[in-house]
Design a protein around this motif. Sequence first.
Motif, PDB file in Angstrom:
ATOM      1  N   ARG B 140       0.720 109.061   9.169  1.00  0.00           N
ATOM      2  CA  ARG B 140      -0.597 108.892   8.555  1.00  0.00           C
ATOM      3  C   ARG B 140      -1.683 108.916   9.606  1.00  0.00           C
ATOM      4  O   ARG B 140      -2.726 109.552   9.433  1.00  0.00           O
ATOM      5  N   ALA B 141      -1.411 108.208  10.724  1.00  0.00           N
ATOM      6  CA  ALA B 141      -2.409 108.150  11.786  1.00  0.00           C
ATOM      7  C   ALA B 141      -2.704 109.543  12.305  1.00  0.00           C
ATOM      8  O   ALA B 141      -3.860 109.921  12.483  1.00  0.00           O
ATOM      9  N   ALA B 142      -1.637 110.340  12.506  1.00  0.00           N
ATOM     10  CA  ALA B 142      -1.843 111.682  13.034  1.00  0.00           C
ATOM     11  C   ALA B 142      -2.716 112.491  12.090  1.00  0.00           C
ATOM     12  O   ALA B 142      -3.729 113.081  12.498  1.00  0.00           O
ATOM     13  N   ALA B 143      -2.334 112.493  10.793  1.00  0.00           N
ATOM     14  CA  ALA B 143      -3.086 113.295   9.835  1.00  0.00           C
ATOM     15  C   ALA B 143      -4.523 112.803   9.728  1.00  0.00           C
ATOM     16  O   ALA B 143      -5.476 113.584   9.782  1.00  0.00           O
ATOM     17  N   GLN B 144      -4.686 111.479   9.626  1.00  0.00           N
ATOM     18  CA  GLN B 144      -6.025 110.924   9.421  1.00  0.00           C
ATOM     19  C   GLN B 144      -6.921 111.174  10.620  1.00  0.00           C
ATOM     20  O   GLN B 144      -8.048 111.651  10.487  1.00  0.00           O
ATOM     21  N   MET B 145      -6.409 110.880  11.809  1.00  0.00           N
ATOM     22  CA  MET B 145      -7.293 110.961  12.966  1.00  0.00           C
ATOM     23  C   MET B 145      -7.619 112.404  13.305  1.00  0.00           C
ATOM     24  O   MET B 145      -8.733 112.706  13.724  1.00  0.00           O
ATOM     25  N   ALA B 197     -12.830 105.653  10.818  1.00  0.00           N
ATOM     26  CA  ALA B 197     -11.503 106.250  10.665  1.00  0.00           C
ATOM     27  C   ALA B 197     -10.825 106.388  12.027  1.00  0.00           C
ATOM     28  O   ALA B 197      -9.621 106.200  12.146  1.00  0.00           O
ATOM     29  N   GLU B 198     -11.606 106.725  13.064  1.00  0.00           N
ATOM     30  CA  GLU B 198     -11.032 106.905  14.395  1.00  0.00           C
ATOM     31  C   GLU B 198     -10.463 105.606  14.942  1.00  0.00           C
ATOM     32  O   GLU B 198      -9.452 105.606  15.633  1.00  0.00           O
ATOM     33  N   THR B 199     -11.139 104.498  14.654  1.00  0.00           N
ATOM     34  CA  THR B 199     -10.647 103.225  15.187  1.00  0.00           C
ATOM     35  C   THR B 199      -9.605 102.602  14.266  1.00  0.00           C
ATOM     36  O   THR B 199      -9.107 101.531  14.546  1.00  0.00           O
ATOM     37  N   ARG B 200      -9.287 103.288  13.168  1.00  0.00           N
ATOM     38  CA  ARG B 200      -8.300 102.797  12.204  1.00  0.00           C
ATOM     39  C   ARG B 200      -8.643 101.391  11.714  1.00  0.00           C
ATOM     40  O   ARG B 200      -7.804 100.516  11.622  1.00  0.00           O
TER      41      ARG B 200
END
Lengths: 171, 316
Positions: B140-145, B197-200
């Motif tokens: 998820r992190a990969a796709a989102q960031m 979004a970058e800092t989650r």
Amino acid sequence: MLSTIRTLWYVFLHMFHKRVTIQYPDEKAYLAPRYRGRIILSRDPDGGERCVACHLCAEACPVDCIALQATEDENGRRYPEFFRINFSRCIFCGFCEEACPTYAIQLTPDTEMGEYKRPNLVYEKDDLLINGEGKYPGYNFWRVSGVKIGGKDKGEAENEGPPVDVHRLLP
Amino acid sequence: MTSPYPILAILGILVVVMTLAAGLIWLERRLLALWQDRYGPNRVGPFGLLQVLADMIKIFFKEDWIPPFADKVVFVIAPAIIVGTVLMSFAVLPIAPGIIVSDLNIGLLFILGMSSIGVYSVVLAGWASDNKYSLLGGLRAAAQMLSYEVFMGLALMGVVLLAGSFQLSEIVSAQRRVWFVVPQFAGFILFLIAGVAETRRLPFDLPEAESELIAGFHSEYSGMKFGLFFVGEYLGVILISSLITILFFGGWMGPVLPPIIWFVLKMMFFICFFILLRAALPRPRFDQLMSWGWKVMLPLALANLLITGAVALAWG
């Protein structure tokens, strides 16, 4: 988008609301008189123990945390030789108070009984007995019951007529 | 306009930023409590400030455990990457005139690059943990960031167009007349959302959504390695807030007060805004997040760039 901004604004306004936290050691929460906290044994107005060691509380206790041994004094009054409540097991359900026929065992609105050592949570009779009548002032089991004890014969209790001679035929 | 004593600037920024990141844990807990009608930590020291110290001592003495099934080398490297990359980004931030480690002429590109490398940390952590929830979090992190980085960069191009430079100090100087938030308001909103979004951070904390994925990519981490992820997140918040300040709100510029005070004030405002976002907003579903990013934000960023470009061309 607009609803998001409105949400942000309303949450921001919560800054000026009253706090709901009660800062416990500094300020204490109100506990109702019927709150089920630390268990005590009360005395009757004459200062005698109310407990008649009937074991009903121990039977009612769902976690078996009450232990007692019945005995009698020279007047024929039953009382517990020892009375022990293990508060590390007690769940403060109040069944013992409900079961008690003499209002002896009562739960109080006191919850501050933390200990560092578990054995310290086992309260003996000395720890449980208080010098008062608790929630039922004026009640004295031995004064209202028909049981004969030293200093009070049959028929001498409050609201009690003289005993009926069962061998007489007259109504 | 680099600092005359670079080593002092490096040490100063490092110490201040790390302290601030730790202090943010306290600030976040207090502010969240404030917005939820509670008090938050207020027992240890004045206003509960020493709570941070207590937490640090606790986390330093926690068992540093690596699961036997984990890929050990990657597992250890992953948390270091995130802190490393974010701290590298601080090197090019002009805090105030003279307080900057390295006034790179491609400073903005450098920061974007560093935040892209930061993605590796999360992905590798999720992969090395050998745990399906961690892996899901990493995915998820990969796709989102990656998808939010696309329009993050595009949203900043408007600022670059107006300032005519990638150098952050130049961008600040270009705002002497008017802050870029006025001509680039759309860019500001886009960058703000992309930054969250970058800092989650919530509402975009899907990689570590605790109600779905336990703790996502850092489920298997404990002790100081978990602490590094934690500090990395707060460092990211400070970085994004500083970037917003520098790119859209005139950096250190402001009347009366000294420049550094202005910078810190503006930055703290945005940090508090980040925390308010966390207090107020629920987490979207993952497909909502992705379609929001690609179907709404990206076209908006492109349109913003197009219009800015046209206007800049027309006015010369």
